[in-house]
Motif scaffolding. Structure first.
Motif, PDB file in Angstrom:
ATOM      1  N   ASN A 182       0.846  -1.193   0.000  1.00 57.04           N
ATOM      2  CA  ASN A 182       0.000   0.000   0.000  1.00 57.04           C
ATOM      3  C   ASN A 182       0.882   1.245   0.000  1.00 57.04           C
ATOM      4  N   SER A 183       0.865   1.985  -1.090  1.00 58.05           N
ATOM      5  CA  SER A 183       1.678   3.205  -1.208  1.00 58.05           C
ATOM      6  C   SER A 183       0.860   4.470  -1.060  1.00 58.05           C
ATOM      7  N   ASN A 184      -0.401   4.335  -0.651  1.00 60.23           N
ATOM      8  CA  ASN A 184      -1.254   5.503  -0.484  1.00 60.23           C
ATOM      9  C   ASN A 184      -0.804   6.350   0.697  1.00 60.23           C
ATOM     10  N   GLU A 185      -0.997   7.656   0.577  1.00 60.04           N
ATOM     11  CA  GLU A 185      -0.693   8.544   1.710  1.00 60.04           C
ATOM     12  C   GLU A 185      -1.596   8.212   2.884  1.00 60.04           C
ATOM     13  N   ASP A 186      -2.871   7.942   2.599  1.00 62.44           N
ATOM     14  CA  ASP A 186      -3.829   7.507   3.615  1.00 62.44           C
ATOM     15  C   ASP A 186      -3.867   5.982   3.597  1.00 62.44           C
ATOM     16  N   LEU A 187      -3.279   5.362   4.614  1.00 60.87           N
ATOM     17  CA  LEU A 187      -3.188   3.898   4.637  1.00 60.87           C
ATOM     18  C   LEU A 187      -4.507   3.219   4.964  1.00 60.87           C
ATOM     19  N   ASN A 188      -5.546   3.994   5.284  1.00 56.57           N
ATOM     20  CA  ASN A 188      -6.887   3.423   5.399  1.00 56.57           C
ATOM     21  C   ASN A 188      -7.529   3.254   4.027  1.00 56.57           C
ATOM     22  N   CYS A 189      -6.906   3.834   3.006  1.00 56.05           N
ATOM     23  CA  CYS A 189      -7.373   3.670   1.637  1.00 56.05           C
ATOM     24  C   CYS A 189      -6.709   2.423   1.062  1.00 56.05           C
ATOM     25  N   PRO A 190      -7.468   1.456   0.583  1.00 55.38           N
ATOM     26  CA  PRO A 190      -6.878   0.208   0.087  1.00 55.38           C
ATOM     27  C   PRO A 190      -5.948   0.450  -1.092  1.00 55.38           C
ATOM     28  N   PRO A 191      -5.001  -0.464  -1.302  1.00 55.01           N
ATOM     29  CA  PRO A 191      -4.124  -0.365  -2.471  1.00 55.01           C
ATOM     30  C   PRO A 191      -4.944  -0.323  -3.754  1.00 55.01           C
ATOM     31  N   GLY A 192      -4.397   0.316  -4.777  1.00 59.03           N
ATOM     32  CA  GLY A 192      -5.126   0.466  -6.031  1.00 59.03           C
ATOM     33  C   GLY A 192      -5.104  -0.791  -6.864  1.00 59.03           C
ATOM     34  N   VAL A 193      -5.486  -1.887  -6.275  1.00 60.12           N
ATOM     35  CA  VAL A 193      -5.521  -3.175  -6.953  1.00 60.12           C
ATOM     36  C   VAL A 193      -6.841  -3.858  -6.602  1.00 60.12           C
ATOM     37  N   VAL A 194      -7.085  -4.980  -7.228  1.00 56.75           N
ATOM     38  CA  VAL A 194      -8.246  -5.792  -6.862  1.00 56.75           C
ATOM     39  C   VAL A 194      -7.740  -7.098  -6.290  1.00 56.75           C
ATOM     40  N   GLY A 195      -8.606  -7.760  -5.541  1.00 55.74           N
ATOM     41  CA  GLY A 195      -8.229  -9.063  -5.010  1.00 55.74           C
ATOM     42  C   GLY A 195      -7.673  -8.995  -3.613  1.00 55.74           C
ATOM     43  N   LEU A 196      -6.902 -10.015  -3.259  1.00 53.79           N
ATOM     44  CA  LEU A 196      -6.489 -10.227  -1.880  1.00 53.79           C
ATOM     45  C   LEU A 196      -5.596  -9.115  -1.332  1.00 53.79           C
ATOM     46  N   GLU A 197      -4.857  -8.422  -2.174  1.00 49.74           N
ATOM     47  CA  GLU A 197      -3.956  -7.385  -1.662  1.00 49.74           C
ATOM     48  C   GLU A 197      -4.697  -6.172  -1.116  1.00 49.74           C
ATOM     49  N   THR A 198      -5.987  -6.056  -1.377  1.00 51.91           N
ATOM     50  CA  THR A 198      -6.753  -4.942  -0.818  1.00 51.91           C
ATOM     51  C   THR A 198      -6.865  -5.023   0.700  1.00 51.91           C
ATOM     52  N   ARG A 199      -6.455  -6.146   1.282  1.00 49.86           N
ATOM     53  CA  ARG A 199      -6.526  -6.286   2.736  1.00 49.86           C
ATOM     54  C   ARG A 199      -5.465  -5.466   3.457  1.00 49.86           C
ATOM     55  N   PHE A 200      -4.457  -4.992   2.746  1.00 51.35           N
ATOM     56  CA  PHE A 200      -3.360  -4.279   3.399  1.00 51.35           C
ATOM     57  C   PHE A 200      -3.726  -2.812   3.607  1.00 51.35           C
ATOM     58  N   THR A 201      -4.548  -2.606   4.633  1.00 49.00           N
ATOM     59  CA  THR A 201      -4.957  -1.276   5.051  1.00 49.00           C
ATOM     60  C   THR A 201      -4.695  -1.128   6.548  1.00 49.00           C
ATOM     61  N   MET A 202      -4.788   0.112   7.014  1.00 53.22           N
ATOM     62  CA  MET A 202      -4.514   0.389   8.413  1.00 53.22           C
ATOM     63  C   MET A 202      -5.607  -0.145   9.335  1.00 53.22           C
ATOM     64  N   PHE A 203      -6.829  -0.348   8.795  1.00 50.66           N
ATOM     65  CA  PHE A 203      -7.901  -0.843   9.664  1.00 50.66           C
ATOM     66  C   PHE A 203      -7.871  -2.360   9.818  1.00 50.66           C
ATOM     67  N   ASN A 204      -6.916  -3.019   9.189  1.00 49.82           N
ATOM     68  CA  ASN A 204      -6.701  -4.452   9.384  1.00 49.82           C
ATOM     69  C   ASN A 204      -5.395  -4.683  10.134  1.00 49.82           C
ATOM     70  N   GLY A 205      -5.094  -5.928  10.382  1.00 49.98           N
ATOM     71  CA  GLY A 205      -3.861  -6.295  11.073  1.00 49.98           C
ATOM     72  C   GLY A 205      -3.623  -7.784  10.906  1.00 49.98           C
ATOM     73  N   GLY A 206      -2.752  -8.316  11.744  1.00 45.41           N
ATOM     74  CA  GLY A 206      -2.435  -9.731  11.621  1.00 45.41           C
ATOM     75  C   GLY A 206      -1.947 -10.340  12.919  1.00 45.41           C
ATOM     76  N   PHE A 207      -1.443 -11.559  12.805  1.00 48.91           N
ATOM     77  CA  PHE A 207      -1.055 -12.372  13.954  1.00 48.91           C
ATOM     78  C   PHE A 207       0.461 -12.590  13.927  1.00 48.91           C
ATOM     79  N   SER A 208       1.112 -12.307  15.046  1.00 47.66           N
ATOM     80  CA  SER A 208       2.565 -12.473  15.113  1.00 47.66           C
ATOM     81  C   SER A 208       2.943 -13.944  15.139  1.00 47.66           C
ATOM     82  N   LYS A 209       4.208 -14.210  14.858  1.00 46.72           N
ATOM     83  CA  LYS A 209       4.711 -15.585  14.929  1.00 46.72           C
ATOM     84  C   LYS A 209       4.533 -16.139  16.332  1.00 46.72           C
ATOM     85  N   ASP A 210       4.787 -15.311  17.360  1.00 45.02           N
ATOM     86  CA  ASP A 210       4.613 -15.780  18.737  1.00 45.02           C
ATOM     87  C   ASP A 210       3.178 -16.212  18.997  1.00 45.02           C
ATOM     88  N   GLN A 211       2.230 -15.450  18.481  1.00 39.20           N
ATOM     89  CA  GLN A 211       0.828 -15.812  18.699  1.00 39.20           C
ATOM     90  C   GLN A 211       0.473 -17.084  17.926  1.00 39.20           C
TER      91      GLN A 211
END
Length: 329
Positions: A182-211
């Motif tokens: 995601n190269s947008n200035e506003d990271l809450n704006c999804p990447p300018g693509v379609v499909g699974l990469e649209t998940r990389f926004t600031m309102f999402n997150g993930g699970f660490s290796k420890d978790q």
């Protein structure tokens, strides 16, 4: 739908997601495609708790799948007041509530504040399942409401820009991750693509290796004991159970963990207010994304009651939520 009216369930529980209460007028989501009923969400919660309280078979506990109040409360200095209003309503149903943390929890409170708040369910529940406690770096725990059944609460914002200090290594690592896509200035704006990469926004997150390692150890013990495990978190992890924009960043890694164990029967999430469902044909695991209260009209509702039997779970939906039967593989 077959719900075995002649059988008594082993136990029941309530489930609700994305209440997002705020004492403000109705509005819309960011694309202005869905109306949001901020004030009325508290009334729908009230109807849900009355239904649970008045049920002939009362739930043993409630799963609250995150985004309990809306981020607008922070703007208005009303975070504590809004949270008190929702928790007061939930307390009218005298059973324990297991709280999941979503992005709106972090819009309103810091991680340290959440750990000290009533939204930290861990101290009240303890863990009746012998097994490793989760490290303090993330909010996760497991509990067993009935012999042979285990529930695991996961922290979907363990790896995130939300809830982490800007100066921390966790924040830096999360920024590196999201900036790959995601190269947008506003990271809450999804990447300018379609499909699974649209998940990389600031309102999402993930699970660490420890978790993930911790979850792997919990599931290994559940495998040995032939437990039935239900995992709950805020972000969906199966692409067929939600829009791609709502998926956890590393959904594939968590799916891989689940695939390596035979104890998991269900994964429940919120976040996608339209809801969704799929059954993983490889594992038989049911992936349920619950419709959000916040976008539910006043004349409807969005909550469910799940009855658990030896061989299945039966979801009785209310309003927007469909009845479903989850057979155990």
């Amino acid at each position: 739908m077959t719900d075995h009216p002649s059988q008594t369930p082993l136990f029941t529980f309530g489930v609700i997601a994305d209440i997002q209460y705020a004492d403000i007028d109705d509005g819309y989501n960011y694309t202005r495609s869905h109306r949001r009923y901020y004030r009325n969400s508290l009334q729908l919660l009230s109807k849900a708790q009355r239904s649970w309280s008045e049920s002939a078979v009362k739930p043993h506990f409630i799963l609250q799948l995150g985004d309990i109040i809306d981020g607008f409360n922070k703007r208005d200095g009303a975070s504590e007041k809004a949270l008190d209003s929702v928790l007061r309503e939930l307390s009218r149903c005298p059973v324990e509530v297991h709280h999941v943390w979503g992005n709106h929890e972090f819009y309103n409170f810091s991680r340290s504040q959440l750990l000290r708040s009533q939204l930290n369910s861990t101290p009240r529940t303890g863990s009746s399942l012998a097994g490793p406690p989760a490290p303090a770096d993330f909010y996760a725990y497991h509990f067993s409401p009935f012999p042979g059944f285990t529930f695991v609460v996961l922290d979907a914002y363990d790896v995130s820009l939300l809830g982490r200090e800007v100066s921390s290594e966790q924040y830096s690592n999360a920024m590196d991750r999201i900036k790959q896509y995601n190269s947008n200035e506003d990271l809450n704006c999804p990447p300018g693509v379609v499909g699974l990469e649209t998940r990389f926004t600031m309102f999402n997150g993930g699970f660490s290796k420890d978790q993930l390692d911790w979850l792997d150890s919990v599931l290994s013990l559940a495998d040995e004991k032939r437990e039935r495990v239900t995992i709950v978190s805020h972000l969906p992890i199966h692409p067929n159970s939600t829009t791609p924009m709502c998926l956890a960043w590393n959904f594939d890694e968590l799916l891989s963990i689940i695939h390596s164990h035979n104890s998991v029967v269900c994964y429940m999430a919120g976040h996608d207010h339209d809801g969704g469902y799929c059954k993983d044909e490889d594992t038989g695991v049911h992936h349920l994304t619950l419709e959000g209260v916040i976008e539910t009209p006043p004349d409807s509702n969005a909550f469910g009651t799940v009855s658990v039997y030896k061989d299945r779970m039966v979801l009785k939906g209310n309003g927007r939520i469909r009845n479903r039967v989850f057979l155990f593989a």
